[in-house]
Design a protein around this motif. Sequence first.
Motif, PDB file in Angstrom:
ATOM      1  N   TRP A  29       3.387  12.170  -9.232  1.00 37.65           N
ATOM      2  CA  TRP A  29       3.103  12.324  -7.812  1.00 37.65           C
ATOM      3  C   TRP A  29       1.745  12.997  -7.662  1.00 37.65           C
ATOM      4  O   TRP A  29       1.534  14.084  -8.198  1.00 37.65           O
ATOM      5  CB  TRP A  29       4.181  13.174  -7.143  1.00 37.65           C
ATOM      6  N   LYS A  30       0.860  12.376  -6.894  1.00 37.63           N
ATOM      7  CA  LYS A  30      -0.511  12.881  -6.783  1.00 37.63           C
ATOM      8  C   LYS A  30      -0.600  14.326  -6.295  1.00 37.63           C
ATOM      9  O   LYS A  30      -1.483  15.071  -6.699  1.00 37.63           O
ATOM     10  CB  LYS A  30      -1.322  11.974  -5.858  1.00 37.63           C
ATOM     11  N   TRP A  31       0.329  14.714  -5.394  1.00 42.82           N
ATOM     12  CA  TRP A  31       0.253  16.075  -4.845  1.00 42.82           C
ATOM     13  C   TRP A  31       0.767  17.108  -5.838  1.00 42.82           C
ATOM     14  O   TRP A  31       0.476  18.302  -5.716  1.00 42.82           O
ATOM     15  CB  TRP A  31       1.046  16.183  -3.530  1.00 42.82           C
TER      16      TRP A  31
ATOM     17  N   VAL B 229       7.113  13.826 -13.434  1.00 43.66           N
ATOM     18  CA  VAL B 229       6.527  13.551 -12.115  1.00 43.66           C
ATOM     19  C   VAL B 229       5.199  14.251 -11.821  1.00 43.66           C
ATOM     20  O   VAL B 229       4.577  14.021 -10.787  1.00 43.66           O
ATOM     21  CB  VAL B 229       7.539  13.903 -10.987  1.00 43.66           C
TER      22      VAL B 229
END
Length: 265
Positions: free
Chosen positions: A240-242, A209
Amino acid sequence: MQILYGFVLAILIVYLAYRAHSLDKSGAVAATVVGTIIFGIGGLEWSILLLTFFITSSGLSRAFKRRKVGLNEKFSKGNERDAGQVFGNGGLATFFAALHAFYPESILPWVGFAASLAAVNADTWATELGVLNPTPPRMITDLRKRVEKGTSGGISLFGTFASLLGSAVIALPAILLSPAGKFSTSTFLLIAGAGLAGSLFDSLLGATVQAMYYCPRDQKETEKHPLHTCGTETIHIRGWKWLNNDWVNFACGAFGGLVALVGIL
Ligand SMILES: [Zn+2]
């Protein structure tokens, strides 16, 4: 008063690390905060553990700098640690030191502190020494699959051994200096094992992720964003970008701390 000593010691060490290019400006500010709280609240024992982590991990990064030149673009940052990296590696340890101020009689903050540092140290050692493995690493989610050295989620026998060693380097002083005052082999194994578990969790996140990008110019996968080392804008391809590398490091320490705390209860 001890906080003041902590601040002076932190400033001194941060200055040396900054001069040695182990920290950039934002990293120096962050490390001053982390150092002041851990040295100032924890005192000598906590300081020794933090310094063992800091000195061995930045020492290894330095020692293998040249060897990694070709791989460096895979890693999102160079050898100068910035604030995100400092908090990613030491934020949770700082939290445990603060917790110790509120619960000075409890052994739990010390165990959580030691295990979270053991985990981030294990991860750093695996990253730095894992490149010495003679064959390319295998994907942690699919051990039959070989990947390029430096790929997030790649593990090797040598890297895993280095990880265990990096964890043990923290676990040993942790039990020798334990405020509970008694040497215990089982606590040593617990903290060393928790550190290794945190580091494997880090690889698992890297394989699944964690935010990954692609440089269209070099046609390579990278953790770097928004710009690749070549200056080209990278494209998000998975994860997930964050969840950047700093958060993955934080999760690595949190997982290690959690395993040790559950194990000791
Ligand atoms: Zn590029």
